[in-house]
Design a protein around this motif. Structure first.
Motif, PDB file in Angstrom:
ATOM      1  N   TYR A  81      -5.752  11.300   5.824  1.00 25.99           N
ATOM      2  CA  TYR A  81      -6.366  10.622   6.967  1.00 25.99           C
ATOM      3  C   TYR A  81      -5.259  10.276   7.972  1.00 25.99           C
ATOM      4  O   TYR A  81      -4.124   9.997   7.590  1.00 25.99           O
ATOM      5  N   LEU A  85     -13.149  -5.072   7.056  1.00 26.26           N
ATOM      6  CA  LEU A  85     -12.198  -4.480   6.106  1.00 26.26           C
ATOM      7  C   LEU A  85     -11.141  -5.518   5.722  1.00 26.26           C
ATOM      8  O   LEU A  85      -9.945  -5.247   5.708  1.00 26.26           O
ATOM      9  N   GLU A 138       0.836  -1.201   0.000  1.00 25.65           N
ATOM     10  CA  GLU A 138       0.000   0.000   0.000  1.00 25.65           C
ATOM     11  C   GLU A 138       0.869   1.249   0.000  1.00 25.65           C
ATOM     12  O   GLU A 138       2.071   1.186   0.251  1.00 25.65           O
ATOM     13  N   VAL A 178      -1.750   5.537  12.470  1.00 28.19           N
ATOM     14  CA  VAL A 178      -1.155   5.665  11.134  1.00 28.19           C
ATOM     15  C   VAL A 178      -0.266   6.920  11.054  1.00 28.19           C
ATOM     16  O   VAL A 178       0.763   6.919  10.397  1.00 28.19           O
ATOM     17  N   ARG A 226      -4.619  -5.745   8.533  1.00 25.05           N
ATOM     18  CA  ARG A 226      -5.605  -5.082   7.682  1.00 25.05           C
ATOM     19  C   ARG A 226      -4.866  -4.301   6.603  1.00 25.05           C
ATOM     20  O   ARG A 226      -4.737  -3.084   6.669  1.00 25.05           O
ATOM     21  N   ILE A 227      -4.357  -5.017   5.614  1.00 20.88           N
ATOM     22  CA  ILE A 227      -3.510  -4.393   4.596  1.00 20.88           C
ATOM     23  C   ILE A 227      -4.370  -3.572   3.630  1.00 20.88           C
ATOM     24  O   ILE A 227      -5.420  -4.032   3.178  1.00 20.88           O
ATOM     25  N   GLY A 228      -3.938  -2.360   3.333  1.00 23.83           N
ATOM     26  CA  GLY A 228      -4.597  -1.547   2.309  1.00 23.83           C
ATOM     27  C   GLY A 228      -5.508  -0.459   2.845  1.00 23.83           C
ATOM     28  O   GLY A 228      -6.141   0.243   2.066  1.00 23.83           O
ATOM     29  N   TRP A 229      -5.593  -0.287   4.165  1.00 25.04           N
ATOM     30  CA  TRP A 229      -6.502   0.714   4.731  1.00 25.04           C
ATOM     31  C   TRP A 229      -5.790   1.829   5.475  1.00 25.04           C
ATOM     32  O   TRP A 229      -6.418   2.696   6.075  1.00 25.04           O
ATOM     33  N   ARG A 230      -4.453   1.815   5.465  1.00 27.86           N
ATOM     34  CA  ARG A 230      -3.745   2.845   6.225  1.00 27.86           C
ATOM     35  C   ARG A 230      -3.983   4.235   5.659  1.00 27.86           C
ATOM     36  O   ARG A 230      -3.963   5.214   6.395  1.00 27.86           O
ATOM     37  N   ALA A 231      -4.223   4.325   4.331  1.00 27.59           N
ATOM     38  CA  ALA A 231      -4.486   5.641   3.738  1.00 27.59           C
ATOM     39  C   ALA A 231      -5.795   6.234   4.256  1.00 27.59           C
ATOM     40  O   ALA A 231      -6.063   7.415   4.063  1.00 27.59           O
ATOM     41  N   LYS A 232      -6.638   5.414   4.923  1.00 29.11           N
ATOM     42  CA  LYS A 232      -7.871   5.918   5.518  1.00 29.11           C
ATOM     43  C   LYS A 232      -7.739   6.008   7.049  1.00 29.11           C
ATOM     44  O   LYS A 232      -8.738   6.102   7.762  1.00 29.11           O
ATOM     45  N   GLY A 233      -6.529   5.907   7.529  1.00 28.80           N
ATOM     46  CA  GLY A 233      -6.299   6.085   8.962  1.00 28.80           C
ATOM     47  C   GLY A 233      -6.455   4.821   9.786  1.00 28.80           C
ATOM     48  O   GLY A 233      -6.448   4.880  11.014  1.00 28.80           O
ATOM     49  N   VAL A 234      -6.606   3.667   9.122  1.00 30.93           N
ATOM     50  CA  VAL A 234      -6.830   2.415   9.848  1.00 30.93           C
ATOM     51  C   VAL A 234      -5.486   1.718  10.086  1.00 30.93           C
ATOM     52  O   VAL A 234      -4.767   1.430   9.133  1.00 30.93           O
ATOM     53  N   PRO A 235      -5.137   1.449  11.363  1.00 36.69           N
ATOM     54  CA  PRO A 235      -3.858   0.783  11.643  1.00 36.69           C
ATOM     55  C   PRO A 235      -3.782  -0.595  10.999  1.00 36.69           C
ATOM     56  O   PRO A 235      -4.808  -1.226  10.725  1.00 36.69           O
ATOM     57  N   LEU A 236      -2.550  -1.052  10.810  1.00 35.32           N
ATOM     58  CA  LEU A 236      -2.327  -2.346  10.170  1.00 35.32           C
ATOM     59  C   LEU A 236      -2.822  -3.500  11.046  1.00 35.32           C
ATOM     60  O   LEU A 236      -3.393  -4.459  10.558  1.00 35.32           O
ATOM     61  N   LEU A 266      -7.008   8.542  13.800  1.00 34.19           N
ATOM     62  CA  LEU A 266      -7.986   7.483  14.053  1.00 34.19           C
ATOM     63  C   LEU A 266      -8.515   7.000  12.704  1.00 34.19           C
ATOM     64  O   LEU A 266      -8.465   7.742  11.737  1.00 34.19           O
TER      65      LEU A 266
END
Lengths: 243, 288
Positions: free
Chosen positions: A132, B131, A47, B255, B24-34, A135
């Motif tokens: 982002y 996710l 990513e 993140v 949770r790979i692929g969601w860090r750009a939305k602020g979601v930790p790995l 959180l």
């Protein structure tokens, strides 16, 4: 804009940008670059995450730095050739008289004229999504004029309600969940930026524009209870002036 | 071969037990930790030992473990820290697959060396994904960890694990025997004042408060005279706090963060740190 590469780990590459990415069109440009890189390096990439000073590439395993350097340079050249960018403009409802948000009264030491003037200027100000962080679903909104930038609270709050719209120095943020927070609370939005039980999540993209729509507490309550509420939005275009 | 959906019941959850897969790979750009395992090597080993070709959702158990009651047979393996593991009150070795049958009680005691073990199930835990990941992280998942009385679903099968591939593997990691942490310069190393760089190279640190978000390394580093901007904090990033201690971002780390990213740990060093507990003394070794 120029870039330099850092390699904090063998499976990470940080693309540092100078000067920092701040304007809406720069953010859209950065997003476009990331999109091209993401496609080009799909096979080796986990990513890419952006921030104002650049973006970080996470690889599946250790990578070949030379291949990455070439891909970054090629996609940067392609990005520079692009002048037209599409983004979405969102109308985000906000209740500025919500009982959970009285920081402005405190900040202006009870001077209601100053509070009113701040709110009027704030509601008229369109902002844009930068990135982002903090959180899941917490967006940093840029484009806050100096006059509306307020310092963080000296004592952070232990609980900030979900949906709070708050200002901290140069950014405005929307709290997606209850959390501790040190920013000055300006209002409450009924829009859930992240809710596991709703299909709508993370709908804002970096570069998107936000316009505020003032609502009263009755509208706030009814919107808050609307499932899968998607705010009004429209596609817009911005053109990069040649530099 | 009979295969059916079944579960084990959590009689006691232990100090802090959570379900983790690879994250949770692929969601860090939305602020979601790995998210994902704190000690990725022990997690992967438990999965290999039990016969999973790819790492699947397992239990991450911290400091003292759960007691589980099985409702159907399933193969299980436990790897990581040194811990007393009892299967129907009989001692059970780590890093070995064993069959937990209907009515069996599996108990993970207190860890005697290290901080975390992983309990893997043949076929993996079948808990819901959010996710794209079964890793527990609130509020992405409804709870941050497993609860007393909860039923942990798995696919019951008497199918024997591929034991040929799994026997003989033991813990090759150092749980606590070393006192150096190998570090690399972080994203902001060049922005770190020279006198602070020197203090980091010569300083000694003690593990302070720690959890899945991060490890604090207490030390006496001079405070910065400027306030850094918020930036991306990949797991393994070591930030310098205003109070002069080091904050190591771990699996559930935010993140982005607002401190100077002075140093960075690779995954092997994170695995080592994830097995350390409060009070452990550490010095930093700089890799060239």
């Amino acid at each position: 804009m120029t870039y330099t590469l850092h390699f904090p780990q063998t499976d990470q590459c940080f693309v540092s940008l100078s000067p920092m990415v701040t304007s809406q069109v720069e953010i859209l440009q950065q997003q476009h670059w990331i999109g091209l890189l993401g496609k080009k390096l799909k096979a080796v990439l986990k990513e890419i995450v952006a921030e104002p000073r650049g973006f970080l590439l996470f690889f599946k395993t250790a990578y070949d730095p030379q291949k990455i350097k070439t891909a970054i340079q090629n996609t940067w050249e392609q990005t520079q050739a692009k002048k037209h960018f599409i983004y979405k403009q969102w109308e985000i409802p906000i209740d500025c008289h919500h009982s959970d948000c009285n920081d402005l009264l405190d900040f202006f030491k009870g001077d209601t004229d100053q509070v009113k003037a701040y709110w009027e200027a704030f509601l008229a100000q369109s902002l844009y999504v930068q990135f982002y962080g903090f959180l899941p679903g917490f967006v940093y909104l840029n484009g806050v004029p100096k006059a509306l930038q307020l310092p963080r609270r000296k004592e952070p709050r232990l609980t900030v309600p979900a949906g709070s719209v708050a200002v901290g120095d140069r950014y405005v943020g929307i709290y997606p969940q209850v959390s501790p927070g040190g920013w000055q609370l300006l209002g409450q939005s009924p829009i859930a930026l992240f809710d596991r039980n709703r299909s709508l999540a993370f709908f804002l993209e970096p570069g998107d524009c936000i316009q505020w729509v003032a609502i009263d507490s009755n509208t706030f309550e009814s919107l808050k209870n609307t499932t899968n509420l998607i705010p009004n939005h429209a596609d817009k275009e911005v053109v990069l002036s040649s530099s | 071969m009979p295969i059916k959906k079944s579960f084990c019941q959590v009689l006691e959850p232990g100090f802090y037990t959570s379900i983790q897969d690879e994250g949770r790979i692929g969601w860090r750009a939305k602020g979601v930790p790995l998210s994902g395992p704190m000690d990725a090597e022990s997690f992967a080993r438990a999965n290999r030992v039990v016969g999973n070709d790819t790492p699947m959702a397992a239990l991450e158990i911290t400091l003292s473990g759960p007691t589980l009651l099985f409702n159907d047979p399933v193969w299980v393996a436990v790897s990581g820290a040194e811990v007393a593991l009892t299967h129907n009150q009989k001692a059970q070795a780590l890093d070995r697959p064993f069959l937990c049958d209907l009515g069996d009680v599996l108990r993970v005691g207190k860890m005697t060396q290290g901080a975390r073990v992983y309990m893997a199930f043949l076929g993996g835990l079948q808990t819901p994904q959010y996710l794209g990941s079964a890793s527990q992280f609130y509020p992405i998942s409804p709870a941050a960890r497993v609860q007393k009385g909860e039923k942990l679903p798995f696919v019951s099968s008497l199918l024997f694990p591929k034991i040929a591939a799994s026997t003989g593997e033991t813990n090759s990691q150092s749980l606590g025997g070393r006192d150096r942490l190998k570090v690399r310069p972080g994203i902001d190393w060049e922005d770190c004042p020279k006198h602070i760089q020197k203090e980091l190279k010569n300083g000694s640190f003690a593990v302070g408060s720690n959890n899945r978000m991060g490890y604090r390394l207490e030390g006496a580093i001079s405070p910065l005279d400027f306030e850094p901007l918020s930036g991306i904090i990949p797991p393994g990033t070591i930030q310098l706090s205003f109070a002069g201690s080091l904050l190591v971002a771990m699996a559930d780390g935010q993140v982005t963060g607002g401190y100077l990213r002075v140093l960075s740990l690779d995954s092997q060093e994170m695995n080592f740190l994830a097995q350390q507990t409060t009070g452990k003394k550490l010095r930093l070794d700089f890799e060239d």
